[in-house]
Write a protein that holds these residues in place. Structure first.
Motif, PDB file in Angstrom:
ATOM      1  N   UNK A  35      -2.391   3.354   4.541  1.00 48.99           N
ATOM      2  CA  UNK A  35      -1.164   2.900   5.456  1.00 48.99           C
ATOM      3  C   UNK A  35      -0.531   4.068   6.077  1.00 48.99           C
ATOM      4  N   UNK A  86       3.194   5.021   8.349  1.00 48.75           N
ATOM      5  CA  UNK A  86       4.621   4.441   8.397  1.00 48.75           C
ATOM      6  C   UNK A  86       5.363   5.517   9.286  1.00 48.75           C
ATOM      7  N   UNK A 119       9.206   7.031  10.440  1.00 49.28           N
ATOM      8  CA  UNK A 119      10.536   6.830  10.048  1.00 49.28           C
ATOM      9  C   UNK A 119      11.315   7.751  10.955  1.00 49.28           C
ATOM     10  N   UNK A 121      16.910   6.247   8.932  1.00 47.93           N
ATOM     11  CA  UNK A 121      16.636   4.818   8.929  1.00 47.93           C
ATOM     12  C   UNK A 121      15.254   4.817   7.855  1.00 47.93           C
ATOM     13  N   UNK A 122      15.143   3.579   7.314  1.00 52.61           N
ATOM     14  CA  UNK A 122      13.776   3.335   6.534  1.00 52.61           C
ATOM     15  C   UNK A 122      12.583   3.405   7.226  1.00 52.61           C
ATOM     16  N   UNK A 123      11.588   3.854   6.307  1.00 48.02           N
ATOM     17  CA  UNK A 123      10.337   3.625   7.082  1.00 48.02           C
ATOM     18  C   UNK A 123       9.856   2.278   7.472  1.00 48.02           C
ATOM     19  N   UNK A 178       6.275   0.451   8.645  1.00 50.25           N
ATOM     20  CA  UNK A 178       4.768   0.251   8.654  1.00 50.25           C
ATOM     21  C   UNK A 178       4.303   0.074   9.932  1.00 50.25           C
ATOM     22  N   UNK A 184       0.009  -3.301  12.279  1.00 49.07           N
ATOM     23  CA  UNK A 184       1.054  -4.572  11.650  1.00 49.07           C
ATOM     24  C   UNK A 184       1.448  -5.205  12.834  1.00 49.07           C
ATOM     25  N   UNK A 196       4.172   9.352   8.061  1.00 51.19           N
ATOM     26  CA  UNK A 196       3.589   9.413   6.890  1.00 51.19           C
ATOM     27  C   UNK A 196       2.510   8.489   6.567  1.00 51.19           C
ATOM     28  N   UNK A 222       0.113   6.893   3.381  1.00 53.72           N
ATOM     29  CA  UNK A 222       0.413   6.524   1.923  1.00 53.72           C
ATOM     30  C   UNK A 222      -0.835   5.729   1.426  1.00 53.72           C
ATOM     31  N   UNK A 259       2.380   9.400  -1.026  1.00 51.04           N
ATOM     32  CA  UNK A 259       2.465   9.603   0.253  1.00 51.04           C
ATOM     33  C   UNK A 259       2.170  11.211   0.736  1.00 51.04           C
ATOM     34  N   UNK A 275       3.016  14.562   3.109  1.00 44.85           N
ATOM     35  CA  UNK A 275       4.056  15.153   3.127  1.00 44.85           C
ATOM     36  C   UNK A 275       4.948  15.141   4.575  1.00 44.85           C
ATOM     37  N   UNK A 321      14.884   3.742  -2.067  1.00 48.83           N
ATOM     38  CA  UNK A 321      14.697   2.358  -0.974  1.00 48.83           C
ATOM     39  C   UNK A 321      14.091   1.433  -2.158  1.00 48.83           C
ATOM     40  N   UNK A 378      11.413  -2.853   3.844  1.00 46.73           N
ATOM     41  CA  UNK A 378      12.359  -1.845   3.357  1.00 46.73           C
ATOM     42  C   UNK A 378      13.603  -2.069   3.318  1.00 46.73           C
ATOM     43  N   UNK A 379      14.279  -1.936   2.208  1.00 50.28           N
ATOM     44  CA  UNK A 379      15.859  -1.736   2.396  1.00 50.28           C
ATOM     45  C   UNK A 379      16.344  -0.644   3.141  1.00 50.28           C
TER      46      UNK A 379
END
Lengths: 107, 121
Positions: free
Chosen positions: A34, A36, A38, A42-44, A46, A55, A87, A89, A98, A100, B95, B111-112
């Motif tokens: 997968x 992602x 980011x 903020x959160x990653x 997908x 997605x 990233x 994964x 994941x 780097x 997370x 994700x949170x």
């Protein structure tokens, strides 16, 4: 354990450019990969799963390819909102891992 | 709307303990496996732990195995991470993430926003 190595770690590009990020696995993972995105603070999010499946809701300028040990994420025409860290994964074999990260910056 | 909201982070001394929670809403929590992922300041993502939808399968990263415990309460739509013997290197944003699998091909699709854990004397 499966290690994922992304290249490059940093990438400088301009709006409209086509960019490719590579992710190499230390052993074969079929298409269990997968990608992602980011953004700072903020959160990653997908973008791609199963190596090449987009997605829902992700713009089609993003695409993924590869299988086994080598994978790529391609952005066909960079938009201002694409400058972020990416990233890869592997979410199939424990421990999950994941890459780097690849920071994509504006040139 | 799917929502994951982490809580429980804060400042703790080395050797101390914290319990993180992740409150889920907007989906059938009991049907999904869940994960914890952390990100140290300025660093990349690190997967920590997985729990299946029934709690029948649990896995940990080597860095936290024996110190952290993942659990869930499907009746309360909640995921937890009990963190013991905390170290400075556990300082990170934590997370929770939902795992979605389509025909065995998986990703972390929600994700949170994360909760910050700082371990310092």
């Amino acid at each position: 354990d499966i290690q994922l190595t992304q290249s490059p770690s940093f990438l400088s590009a301009s709006v409209g450019d086509r960019v490719t990020i590579t992710c190499r696995a230390s052993q074969g993972i079929s298409s269990y990969l997968a990608w992602y995105q980011q953004k700072p603070g903020k959160a990653p999010k997908v973008l791609i799963y199963a190596a090449s499946t987009l997605q829902s809701g992700v713009p089609p300028r993003f695409s993924g390819s590869g299988s086994g040990t080598e994978f790529t994420l391609t952005i066909s025409s960079l938009q201002p909102e694409d400058f972020a860290t990416y990233y890869c994964q592997q979410p199939n074999t424990y421990p999950y891992s994941f890459g780097q990260g690849t920071k994509l910056e504006i040139k | 709307e799917v929502q994951l909201v982490e809580s429980g982070g804060g400042l703790e001394h080395p050797g101390g303990s914290l319990r993180l929670s992740c409150a889920a809403s907007g989906f059938a929590f009991s049907s999904f496996a869940m994960n914890w992922v952390r990100q140290a300041p300025g660093k990349g993502l690190e997967w920590l732990s997985f729990i299946s939808h029934t709690s029948g399968a649990i896995f940990y990263a080597a860095s936290v195995k024996g110190r952290f415990t993942i659990s869930r309460d499907n009746a309360k739509n909640s995921l937890y991470l009990q963190m013991n013997s905390l170290r400075a290197e556990d300082t990170a944003v934590y997370y929770c993430a939902r795992q979605y699998c389509s025909d065995t091909k998986c990703s972390f699709d929600f994700w949170g926003r994360g909760t910050l854990v700082t371990v310092s004397s």
